[in-house]
Scaffold this active site. Structure first.
Site, PDB file in Angstrom:
ATOM      1  N   THR A 178       1.204  -1.351  -0.188  1.00  0.00           N
ATOM      2  CA  THR A 178      -0.038   0.045  -0.116  1.00  0.00           C
ATOM      3  C   THR A 178       1.345   0.962   0.385  1.00  0.00           C
ATOM      4  O   THR A 178       2.423   1.082   0.608  1.00  0.00           O
ATOM      5  CB  THR A 178      -0.859   0.060   1.103  1.00  0.00           C
ATOM      6  OG1 THR A 178      -1.558  -1.320   0.518  1.00  0.00           O
ATOM      7  CG2 THR A 178      -1.930   1.252   1.568  1.00  0.00           C
ATOM      8  N   VAL A 207     -11.474  -6.340   0.072  1.00  0.00           N
ATOM      9  CA  VAL A 207     -10.921  -5.206   0.396  1.00  0.00           C
ATOM     10  C   VAL A 207     -10.840  -5.169   1.064  1.00  0.00           C
ATOM     11  O   VAL A 207     -11.526  -6.218   2.846  1.00  0.00           O
ATOM     12  CB  VAL A 207     -12.020  -4.096  -0.093  1.00  0.00           C
ATOM     13  CG1 VAL A 207     -12.183  -2.958   0.989  1.00  0.00           C
ATOM     14  CG2 VAL A 207     -13.494  -4.194  -0.552  1.00  0.00           C
ATOM     15  N   GLY A 208      -9.574  -3.979   1.232  1.00  0.00           N
ATOM     16  CA  GLY A 208      -8.908  -4.578   2.647  1.00  0.00           C
ATOM     17  C   GLY A 208      -9.225  -3.482   3.828  1.00  0.00           C
ATOM     18  O   GLY A 208     -10.373  -2.374   3.581  1.00  0.00           O
ATOM     19  N   ASP A 209      -8.358  -2.340   4.454  1.00  0.00           N
ATOM     20  CA  ASP A 209      -7.937  -1.054   5.527  1.00  0.00           C
ATOM     21  C   ASP A 209      -7.933   0.365   4.903  1.00  0.00           C
ATOM     22  O   ASP A 209      -8.702   1.173   5.083  1.00  0.00           O
ATOM     23  CB  ASP A 209      -7.159  -1.536   6.292  1.00  0.00           C
ATOM     24  CG  ASP A 209      -5.542  -1.032   5.964  1.00  0.00           C
ATOM     25  OD1 ASP A 209      -5.939  -2.276   5.056  1.00  0.00           O
ATOM     26  OD2 ASP A 209      -5.450  -0.659   6.409  1.00  0.00           O
ATOM     27  N   GLY A 230      -0.171  -2.851   5.715  1.00  0.00           N
ATOM     28  CA  GLY A 230      -0.087  -3.843   6.369  1.00  0.00           C
ATOM     29  C   GLY A 230      -0.993  -5.000   6.212  1.00  0.00           C
ATOM     30  O   GLY A 230      -1.778  -5.021   5.127  1.00  0.00           O
TER      31      GLY A 230
END
Length: 310
Positions: A178, A207-209, A230
């Protein structure tokens, strides 16, 4: 009001550092930080600076965002991004994009023109076209390195299930790519921007953070601006970005104490990664719990610093 001294931080992901890519990645972080700094030193806004810095990283195929995005299990790109204005707490986020060259710019359009906070997939891309953003073919995002990484993971999965052959080691750099930026402008306004291709071999639709406001991206003039990188699932569960801000707001902690404390919560859950953060006074912090994190910043004194290791 006494004008603030502007500052900007960028990151290009945390994880294992590949020596052969080190000079180019460092130069990429420098170019991104300086792109944002040029805006800030001319009196521009923190939002403009953060977006500009992330666009530079999205356009660099060495980073896992935009043109260098990782591939999902079907060999396709799905990108997420978010931006937040610390002055108004307005935010925009996009997820599962397949054809938008610069997801961070679409996230800002969502914030400013849609009436929503988050849009995803085909609806987000239709909104992009309605607002003059041309879509590009998936071929634009293809890099041989990302294809090879996907094949490496698939070969490892096949070896584990069959019980024969060589199981490849999948390192943390394969997961954490990222990119992001946080900025403070001369008017004392904070902003955060984050963009990612996600994780290699992820399930379609994951979908991530990054686009989750309060997890991978957060900004509040009263406290700080945060951009994280992360293990996204853990950063969501720990609400990392908002947690840093809350520790400052409700417990009176300094940025330098609050950011590591929030990251420790991720570690206790079993996750790894890092974050960059800046407070309303221009203090900066860049904690991580991986072997390294690509990051660079121009501080309130105009000093440029680039770092990888502790």
């Amino acid at each position: 009001m006494i004008p603030s001294r502007p500052a900007i931080i960028v990151h290009g992901g945390a994880g294992r550092i590949r020596d052969e890519e080190l000079p180019q990645r460092l130069e990429g972080c420098k170019e991104a930080a300086l792109a944002g700094w040029e805006i800030l030193k001319q009196g521009g806004s923190s939002l403009d600076a953060a977006e500009a810095a992330v666009v530079v990283l999205e356009d660099n195929p060495l980073f896992n965002a935009g043109t260098g995005s990782t591939l999902n299990s079907l060999g396709k790109v799905e990108m997420d991004a978010a931006i937040m204005d610390g002055k108004t707490l307005a935010a925009g986020a996009v997820a599962s994009l397949e054809h938008v060259k610069n997801p961070i710019s679409l996230a800002r359009l969502v914030m400013e023109k849609s009436g929503h906070v988050m849009m995803d997939s085909e609806g987000a891309e239709a909104f992009a076209q309605e607002n003059g953003i041309d879509l590009v073919d998936q071929k634009y995002f293809f890099t041989q390195d990302r294809w090879d990484a996907l094949q490496k993971i698939k070969a490892s999965e096949k070896s584990r299930t069959s019980g024969v052959g060589k199981a490849f080691l999948i390192t943390d750099q394969d997961r954490h790519g990222t990119v992001g930026a946080v900025a403070l402008d001369q008017n004392g306004n904070l902003a955060a921007a984050t963009s990612t291709g996600g994780t290699t071999n992820k399930r379609p639709g994951r979908v991530g953070d990054t686009p989750v406001i309060g997890a991978g991206t957060y900004a509040n003039n009263a406290t700080c601006a945060v951009s994280a990188t992360g293990d996204g699932e853990y950063f969501i569960r720990a609400t990392v970005g908002r947690d840093v801000s809350a520790l400052m707001e409700y417990r009176g902690m300094s940025l330098n104490d609050a950011a590591p404390a929030a990251l420790d919560k991720v570690a206790k859950l079993g996750g790894t990664g890092g974050l960059i953060a800046i407070d309303h006074q221009g203090n900066v912090t860049l904690p991580f719990n991986t072997s390294g994190m690509y990051r660079g910043y121009v501080d309130a004194n105009g000093k440029f610093v680039i770092e990888i290791y502790r």
